[in-house]
Design an enzyme around this catalytic site. Structure first.
Site, PDB file in Angstrom:
ATOM      1  N   GLU A   1      -5.324   6.495  -1.919  1.00 41.74           N
ATOM      2  CA  GLU A   1      -6.125   6.600  -3.139  1.00 41.74           C
ATOM      3  C   GLU A   1      -6.783   7.968  -3.327  1.00 41.74           C
ATOM      4  O   GLU A   1      -8.023   8.082  -3.351  1.00 41.74           O
ATOM      5  CB  GLU A   1      -7.185   5.494  -3.179  1.00 41.74           C
ATOM      6  CG  GLU A   1      -6.583   4.111  -3.122  1.00 41.74           C
ATOM      7  CD  GLU A   1      -7.587   2.991  -3.380  1.00 41.74           C
ATOM      8  OE1 GLU A   1      -8.791   3.254  -3.342  1.00 41.74           O
ATOM      9  OE2 GLU A   1      -7.154   1.862  -3.631  1.00 41.74           O
TER      10      GLU A   1
ATOM     11  N   GLU B   1      -1.862  -2.498  -1.460  1.00 45.26           N
ATOM     12  CA  GLU B   1      -3.120  -3.255  -1.381  1.00 45.26           C
ATOM     13  C   GLU B   1      -3.213  -4.139  -2.608  1.00 45.26           C
ATOM     14  O   GLU B   1      -2.860  -3.718  -3.716  1.00 45.26           O
ATOM     15  CB  GLU B   1      -4.369  -2.347  -1.397  1.00 45.26           C
ATOM     16  CG  GLU B   1      -4.636  -1.589  -0.136  1.00 45.26           C
ATOM     17  CD  GLU B   1      -5.947  -0.791  -0.193  1.00 45.26           C
ATOM     18  OE1 GLU B   1      -6.891  -1.206  -0.915  1.00 45.26           O
ATOM     19  OE2 GLU B   1      -6.013   0.252   0.478  1.00 45.26           O
TER      20      GLU B   1
HETATM   21  C1  BG6 Z   1      -9.375   0.160  -2.006  1.00 44.34           C
HETATM   22  C2  BG6 Z   1      -9.555   0.924  -0.743  1.00 44.34           C
HETATM   23  O1  BG6 Z   1      -9.927   0.931  -3.019  1.00 44.34           O
HETATM   24  O2  BG6 Z   1     -10.029  -1.026  -2.207  1.00 44.34           O
HETATM   25  C3  BG6 Z   1     -10.259   0.166   0.362  1.00 44.34           C
HETATM   26  O3  BG6 Z   1      -8.379   1.503  -0.255  1.00 44.34           O
HETATM   27  C4  BG6 Z   1     -11.325  -0.737  -0.217  1.00 44.34           C
HETATM   28  O4  BG6 Z   1     -10.751   1.079   1.279  1.00 44.34           O
HETATM   29  C5  BG6 Z   1     -10.651  -1.726  -1.154  1.00 44.34           C
HETATM   30  O5  BG6 Z   1     -12.108  -1.352   0.743  1.00 44.34           O
HETATM   31  C6  BG6 Z   1     -11.574  -2.752  -1.787  1.00 44.34           C
HETATM   32  O6  BG6 Z   1     -12.612  -2.119  -2.494  1.00 44.34           O
HETATM   33  P1  BG6 Z   1     -14.130  -2.309  -2.091  1.00 44.34           P
HETATM   34  O7  BG6 Z   1     -14.846  -1.194  -2.759  1.00 44.34           O
HETATM   35  O8  BG6 Z   1     -14.543  -3.648  -2.625  1.00 44.34           O
HETATM   36  O9  BG6 Z   1     -14.198  -2.242  -0.612  1.00 44.34           O
END
Ligand code: BG6
Length: 467
Positions: free
Chosen positions: A166, A368
């Site tokens: 990201e 993800e």
């Molecule tokens: C992604 C990242 O943006 O989303 C992770 O790669 C992150 O590191 C995940 O933890 C979920 O977002 P958040 O802000 O709820 O942890």
């Protein structure tokens, strides 16, 4: 209606990162990273004052967690090597850090799980941040040195490498939205950081290709980039100005990276806009050759939510930054209230079709996808979290992935974010993403949630069950 399925060679796995799981923040000669620095400076910025130090205790529970991944039918896991653990302050390999990651790779290998390695997950060593971070060319060079060192040290062990997770997020969270340290809201700085990361990616990819040609990196290894692409939408009856807002947001957040990793270029319209606005990226002679090294072997697509934008009602904000778009609140939006993110499973399909139409040669995977919910431990039955919403969320996204593959998308797999609950930056442990609970009251003990059994059935049969 019968359940949809996914191809036999489609892979299922877990995504995580070093700084959010490892803990052991002062062991193995690890240097402080940006998160340790931010935690030291002001712990009140973190939910419940939980800083970066312990992760989810992965270092102490490594073998237990690997056994969980295996038991859930996952065949690959992505994590990141922490720059601050692998390298010392003189830019040399830290032997203790190297041993840590050799042991990690060996443990996954022994379990028959392919460990994908990402090199940067928002976790710059603090001393390099103090030297100017991504705006300083020396730091860009230091990253390239770190990447080259990692490729050389682990080149025979790792088959799936990624330069960045990201890369758009630090420009957004640290330098635009002011929610992550150093809490700035400065459009010009955000773009300079974006440009520095872009060069760092190009240099790392170049090093990878050189070391692969020399036989130091195994011949079947691949290099990729992972980004959180946000499929852009606007009103159903858009004005010219609404479409213009889409162009700019899509250009900065999505096309910038897609053009870099497919064509070795940056989008000409966005570069022209920046020049027109008087924004100096600090371009130097020779940069175009570095950017030309950007093309990758495949791409990771992190998908949580779409972007809905419309024409802005003002041209500058209270900080003097330009405003190209403002949020469009879609009346039909279904929200994950814990995170404030819209849940829109079809976005995964729409992005797949953009890839299919505009970047047809590139393979990719969902790197993800996940749902983080606050307070879910309150609703336990017989000690088990009843997370049917997680089944609904993943099922609906996988159904669209299946349809996209049917329609020609080159999507090869799916990694769920945080199969085991982990630490989430300033939100710490507020929102839980896992199929497996981490019990903070009992020394980080792991417990399956209700959804874990559903996940295992899907990964082992490739059939997307309703419940
Ligand atoms: C992604 C990242 O943006 O989303 C992770 O790669 C992150 O590191 C995940 O933890 C979920 O977002 P958040 O802000 O709820 O942890």
């Amino acid at each position: 209606m019968s359940n949809r399925t996914l191809p036999k060679d489609f892979f299922f796995g877990a995504a995580m990162s070093g700084p959010q799981t490892e803990g052991a923040y002062q062991a193995t000669g690890k240097l402080p990273n940006l998160w340790d620095l931010a935690s030291d400076l002001d712990i009140t910025k973190f939910h419940n004052r939980v800083g970066s130090y312990a992760g989810n205790d992965f270092t102490h529970r490594r073998d237990e967690d690997i056994a969980i991944f295996r038991d859930l039918g996952l065949t690959s896991v992505r994590t990141s090597f922490q720059w601050s653990r692998l390298m010392d302050a003189d830019g040399r390999l830290n032997p203790e850090g190297a041993r840590y990651y050799h042991e990690l790779l060996a443990a996954f290998r022994a379990a028959g799980i392919d460990l994908f390695v990402n090199l940067y997950h928002f976790d710059m060593p603090a001393y390099l941040f103090r030297r100017g971070g991504w705006e300083n060319r020396e730091v860009v060079e230091a990253y390239a040195n770190f990447a080259r060192t990692a490729f050389a040290e682990f080149g025979q062990e790792v088959t799936h490498w990624f330069t960045f997770n990201e890369p758009i997020v630090e420009p957004q969270q640290r330098y635009t939205n002011a929610v992550w340290y150093p809490y700035h809201a400065d459009f010009a700085q955000a773009r300079r950081v974006q440009y520095g990361i872009t060069l760092a990616h190009g240099l790392a990819t170049q090093a990878f290709r050189q070391l692969q040609a020399a036989g130091t990196v195994r011949s079947d290894a691949r290099i990729g980039l992972i980004n959180c692409f946000t499929p852009p939408y606007t009103r159903e009856d858009p004005s010219e100005a609404d479409l213009e807002a889409v162009r700019v947001v899509d250009g900065i957040d999505n096309r910038w990276w897609l053009d870099l990793v497919t064509k070795g270029e940056l989008p000409a319209d966005i570069l022209a806009d920046l020049e027109h606005g008087g924004y100096d990226l600090g371009v130097r002679p020779g940069d175009a050759q570095i950017i030309a090294q950007g093309p990758v072997d495949w791409l990771g697509f992190n998908y949580y939510h779409p972007a809905r934008v419309q024409a802005p009602s003002r041209t500058t904000d209270e900080h003097g930054n330009p405003v190209f778009a403002e949020e469009y609140v879609w009346p039909g939006a279904v929200m994950n209230e814990s995170r404030g993110w819209e849940i829109y499973p079809k976005g995964i399909y729409d992005f797949a079709m953009t890839m299919h139409d505009d970047y047809p040669d590139l393979e990719w995977f969902v790197s993800e996808n996940g749902i983080g919910i606050e307070g879910e431990a309150a609703g336990k039955v017989d000690g088990v979290i009843q997370d049917d919403y997680r089944i609904d969320f993943v099922r609906d996204h996988l159904n669209w992935v299946s349809k996209a593959i049917e329609d020609g998308a080159r999507c090869r797999g799916y990694h769920y974010w945080a199969v085991i609950d982990n630490w989430s930056w300033n939100n710490a442990f507020k929102n839980r993403y896992g199929f497996v609970e981490v019990d903070l009251e009992h020394d980080y003990a792991r417990h399956y949630k209700k959804s874990a059994d559903w996940l295992r059935r899907v990964t082992t049969t490739h059939e997307i069950f309703q419940s």
